[in-house]
Enzyme design. Sequence first.
Site, PDB file in Angstrom:
ATOM      1  CD  GLU A  70       3.516  -1.271  43.834  1.00 58.63           C
ATOM      2  OE1 GLU A  70       4.581  -1.160  44.456  1.00 58.63           O
ATOM      3  OE2 GLU A  70       2.991  -0.336  43.216  1.00 58.63           O
ATOM      4  CB  THR A  99       4.816   7.750  40.453  1.00 60.97           C
ATOM      5  OG1 THR A  99       3.985   7.941  41.594  1.00 60.97           O
ATOM      6  CG2 THR A  99       5.901   8.807  40.396  1.00 60.97           C
ATOM      7  CG  MET A 123       7.132  12.339  31.628  1.00 60.35           C
ATOM      8  SD  MET A 123       7.564  11.118  30.373  1.00 60.35           S
ATOM      9  CE  MET A 123       7.732  12.190  28.951  1.00 60.35           C
TER      10      MET A 123
END
Length: 267
Positions: A70, A99, A123
């Site tokens: 990634e 995320t 969060m």
Amino acid sequence: MKFGIDAGGTLIKIVKEENGERAFSKYLSTEVEKVAELLKEYPDAEVALTGGKATYLQSLIPQNAFQSIEFDATFKGIQTFLQQLNHPLENYIFTNVGTGTSIHHVKGEVQVRAGGTGAGGGMIQGLGFLLTGEADYETLTALAAQGDRDDIDLKVKHIYKGDKTPIPGELTAANFGRVLHTKDTVQYTAADKLAAAIGVVGETVTTVSIHAAREFGAEYVVYIGSSFLHNELLQKVVMNYTVLRGFKPFFIENGEYSGALGTLRLM
Ligand code: ADP
């Protein structure tokens, strides 16, 4: 037809290319089976995957997909976007606010991961829910846009009370640090609490990014990730805080598709 797919922790980002046309779409990561059904309609398509759920998605689809790491895919996608925007950068930091948040240094053709923080889009959603009971992403961010965190966050100027400050008075000294000073006179709305949650995420992400920028002598911080979508407040906090700390922020339109586009280019 070609598909580049970044199956992340919260969202699956898809770039479809056909006859030189590029189309972007996204699904929730909980809808991975739906993405597999879509791919089954194009058994002859070339597919490139990346992201934490890539291997699981591969197990559901008929194509024998190319897979890339990634971070490599994201870097390739960012380079592609920067080239197309005619904004090439030689030495920069890129910060992917997904995320969670991952921070990378780029010099020429070499990318290294410089760090990260657990403060990010996850969060905002999790703390946002704990503070307000709101789970819908767009409702949450729309509400936050109406909030005011002045009575919640303690700024340097509040501590110095008009005295000369050794660092800019507008800097946050303590996120949520003003609450015990204002609690008897102020009613905090859900919007105010969410604005403060986005504030702490934005400032943490920026602080870690600019420390990396300073360490590597980079002028620019490129910010990408779906956490900036429908979230002008986060964009504003990150942009202003980066400038306030003396660096140049750069936001890439559709930058959240960097991983999906990059894995396609690496195929
Ligand atoms: P990942 O690759 O980890 O899934 P993304 O770059 O896609 O990361 O960012 C995920 C974040 O994007 C979420 O935590 C949330 O803050 C934000 N987000 C933007 N749009 C949505 C949406 N429609 N649903 C849920 N989260 C969203």
